[in-house]
Design a protein around this motif. Structure first.
Motif, short mmCIF file in Angstrom:
data_model
loop_
_atom_site.label_atom_id
_atom_site.label_comp_id
_atom_site.label_asym_id
_atom_site.label_seq_id
_atom_site.Cartn_x
_atom_site.Cartn_y
_atom_site.Cartn_z
N PRO A 1 9.01 15.90 87.03
CA PRO A 1 8.27 17.08 86.58
C PRO A 1 8.16 17.10 85.05
CG PRO A 1 9.96 17.70 88.16
CD PRO A 1 10.21 16.27 87.78
N ILE A 2 7.05 17.57 84.55
CA ILE A 2 6.83 17.63 83.10
C ILE A 2 7.92 18.45 82.42
CG2 ILE A 2 5.28 19.64 83.16
CD1 ILE A 2 4.83 16.53 80.91
N VAL A 3 8.46 19.45 83.11
CA VAL A 3 9.54 20.27 82.56
C VAL A 3 10.78 19.41 82.34
CG1 VAL A 3 11.06 22.22 83.03
CG2 VAL A 3 8.64 22.40 83.54
N VAL A 4 11.06 18.48 83.24
CA VAL A 4 12.21 17.59 83.08
C VAL A 4 11.99 16.67 81.88
CG1 VAL A 4 13.50 15.69 84.15
CG2 VAL A 4 12.92 17.72 85.50
N VAL A 5 10.77 16.22 81.67
CA VAL A 5 10.47 15.39 80.49
C VAL A 5 10.82 16.17 79.22
CG1 VAL A 5 8.66 14.22 79.17
CG2 VAL A 5 8.69 14.04 81.67
N GLY A 6 10.41 17.43 79.17
CA GLY A 6 10.74 18.27 78.01
C GLY A 6 12.23 18.46 77.85
N GLU A 7 12.94 18.69 78.95
CA GLU A 7 14.39 18.85 78.88
C GLU A 7 15.06 17.57 78.40
OE1 GLU A 7 15.55 22.38 82.00
OE2 GLU A 7 15.70 20.33 82.73
N LEU A 8 14.59 16.42 78.87
CA LEU A 8 15.16 15.15 78.42
C LEU A 8 14.95 14.94 76.92
CD1 LEU A 8 14.16 12.76 81.34
CD2 LEU A 8 16.47 13.56 80.77
N GLU A 9 13.74 15.22 76.46
CA GLU A 9 13.46 15.07 75.02
C GLU A 9 14.36 16.00 74.19
OE1 GLU A 9 11.51 13.06 73.22
OE2 GLU A 9 10.37 12.06 74.81
N ALA A 10 14.50 17.24 74.64
CA ALA A 10 15.34 18.19 73.92
C ALA A 10 16.81 17.76 73.96
CB ALA A 10 15.19 19.60 74.52
N PHE A 11 17.27 17.30 75.12
CA PHE A 11 18.65 16.86 75.24
C PHE A 11 18.92 15.68 74.32
CE2 PHE A 11 22.23 14.58 77.03
CZ PHE A 11 23.12 15.60 77.33
N SER A 12 17.97 14.76 74.24
CA SER A 12 18.18 13.58 73.38
C SER A 12 18.33 13.98 71.91
CB SER A 12 17.04 12.58 73.55
OG SER A 12 15.84 13.02 72.94
N LEU A 13 17.62 15.02 71.50
CA LEU A 13 17.75 15.50 70.11
C LEU A 13 19.09 16.20 69.89
CD1 LEU A 13 14.17 16.94 69.53
CD2 LEU A 13 15.13 14.85 68.54
N LYS A 14 19.44 17.07 70.84
CA LYS A 14 20.68 17.84 70.69
C LYS A 14 21.92 16.95 70.79
CE LYS A 14 19.16 20.85 73.76
NZ LYS A 14 19.12 21.97 74.71
#
Length: 130
Positions: free
Chosen positions: A25-38
Motif C-alpha cells: 500500500p502507498i501508505v506503507v511506502v510513506g511509513e517506510l520512508e519516514a521510518f528510514s529517516l527517523k
C-alpha cells in the motif's frame, strides 16, 4: 497479500524479499520512508528499501477504497450500525486504517506482527499474524 510496515522493516533489515504475491500500500511506502529517516538508516539499507519497493506493485488510495476506510473507522469506534463491535472502541492509527482498507478492498490477506488489526476479521479482513 499485503505486508504491514513492521514486516517489511524486518525484510529490509535482513535484506530479504517478501514472496512475489506481495502488494505494498502507498501508505506503507510513506511509513517506510519516514521510518528510514527517523532511524537514520544508511545508504545501503535505504537502497535496499527502494529496491524492495520498486519490485512490487504499489496499491494507491483509489476512491473505491474510501468507503471501506470509513466502514473500518466507524466499526473500530463501535459506531457502525450494520456491524456491532462487541467490545470497547479500538483507537486505530489512521495509516493502519488505510492499510486494512486496502487489504479488505483488494480481498487479500494482511500480514502483520502487531495487534492493531485483531478486531477486523469481523468485517471480513483476512488477517495473518507472524
Amino acid at each position: 497479500m499485503i505486508y504491514d510496515t513492521n514486516l517489511l522493516i524486518g525484510h529490509i533489515r535482513k535484506r530479504s524479499l517478501p514472496i512475489i504475491q506481495t502488494v505494498i500500500p502507498i501508505v506503507v511506502v510513506g511509513e517506510l520512508e519516514a521510518f528510514s529517516l527517523k532511524a537514520d538508516w544508511g545508504a545501503q539499507k535505504i537502497d535496499f528499501m527502494r529496491y524492495l519497493i520498486d519490485r512490487y506493485p504499489i496499491a494507491d488510495i483509489e476512491s473505491d477504497v474510501i468507503p471501506v476506510y470509513a466502514q473500518i473507522d466507524a466499526f473500530s469506534q463501535g459506531k457502525l450500525q450494520t456491524a456491532p463491535l462487541n467490545s470497547s472502541a479500538r483507537n486505530m492509527g489512521k495509516n493502519d486504517i488505510w492499510i486494512a482498507a486496502t487489504a479488505l478492498y483488494l480481498d487479500v490477506e494482511l500480514h502483520t506482527t502487531d495487534n492493531d488489526f485483531d478486531h477486523l476479521p469481523a468485517l471480513g479482513l483476512r488477517l495473518v499474524k507472524h
